[in-house]
Design an enzyme around this catalytic site. Structure first.
Site, short mmCIF file in Angstrom:
data_model
loop_
_atom_site.label_atom_id
_atom_site.label_comp_id
_atom_site.label_asym_id
_atom_site.label_seq_id
_atom_site.Cartn_x
_atom_site.Cartn_y
_atom_site.Cartn_z
N ARG A 66 1.32 -1.64 0.13
CA ARG A 66 0.10 -0.07 0.49
C ARG A 66 0.75 1.20 -0.21
O ARG A 66 0.04 2.19 -0.02
CB ARG A 66 -1.04 -0.40 1.01
CG ARG A 66 -2.16 -1.15 1.14
CD ARG A 66 -2.79 -1.06 2.34
NE ARG A 66 -2.15 -1.25 3.63
CZ ARG A 66 -2.41 -3.07 3.67
NH1 ARG A 66 -2.60 -3.69 3.31
NH2 ARG A 66 -1.75 -3.40 4.78
N GLU A 103 4.90 -10.04 14.89
CA GLU A 103 4.47 -10.46 15.91
C GLU A 103 4.29 -11.86 15.68
O GLU A 103 4.67 -11.87 17.16
CB GLU A 103 2.57 -10.58 15.84
CG GLU A 103 1.89 -10.07 16.59
CD GLU A 103 0.44 -9.70 17.30
OE1 GLU A 103 -0.12 -9.63 15.65
OE2 GLU A 103 -0.29 -9.82 17.83
#
Ligand code: AMP
Length: 178
Positions: A66, A103
């Site tokens: 993006r 994560e």
């Protein structure tokens, strides 16, 4: 509503979408694709994200994927070129590589070794700043290339995740804290 008078915050609240539990449980995904799809939205976030860095950069870097949308629009608007920072294995020529922590597990970003000359002033753009791992990895890639990162611009900053703090002295400009 008079669109001309709408603030950036109002524009983002009107156009962006929040998707709960995507891509995994507990993640609140901030989807900016409707902002990109809107003619006024794309123009206004592009102008606003580069505004504090006017005249300070030679090239704009976008982070896959993006960030490419923002960086290409911003490079065109500011009359500079655009450099792509990509996920591992996508760039065809010799690269600098930098691992970073997600994560769960790690990921790698890459930059063509010859895409920026030493001393080039680089503005890095992405859509969302979360933990800062992605942008921090990109900063290191440009340092490996001998370039100078003059700033980081994002649309949304997830302030609770502390990304800004992880980026040290780098100048971070976000359009909205969430
Ligand atoms: P981070 O490396 O943790 O700062 O994550 C930033 C990258 O992951 C950016 O490229 C974002 O597009 C994406 N990202 C992380 N968290 C979110 C979220 N909650 N919503 C949308 N994109 C996110």
């Amino acid at each position: 509503m008079n669109i001309q008078r709408e603030s950036i915050t109002e524009l983002l609240d009107r156009l962006s979408e929040v998707v709960p539990d995507y891509p995994s449980a507990g993640i609140s995904f901030k989807d900016l694709t409707p902002v990109f799809a809107d003619a006024v939205g794309l123009r206004r976030i592009t102008d606003a994200v580069i505004e504090p860095f006017s005249g300070q950069f030679d090239v704009i870097a976008g982070l896959e994927a993006r960030g490419f949308v923002m960086a290409a629009a911003a490079a065109y608007a500011s009359g500079t070129g655009m450099v792509t920072v990509r996920k591992a294995g996508k760039l065809p020529r010799p690269v600098h590589s930098m691992d970073y922590t997600l994560e769960y597990g790690t990921a790698t970003l890459e930059l063509h070794r010859d895409d920026v000359a030493p001393g080039t002033r680089v503005l890095i753009l992405d859509d969302v700043l979360a933990t800062g791992g992605t942008v921090g990895s990109a900063v290191k890639l440009f340092e490996m290339a001998g370039a100078q990162v003059v700033g980081i611009g994002v649309v949304l900053e997830l302030s609770a995740l502390g990304g800004r703090g992880s980026l040290g002295a780098n100048k971070v400009h976000s359009l909205q804290l969430v």
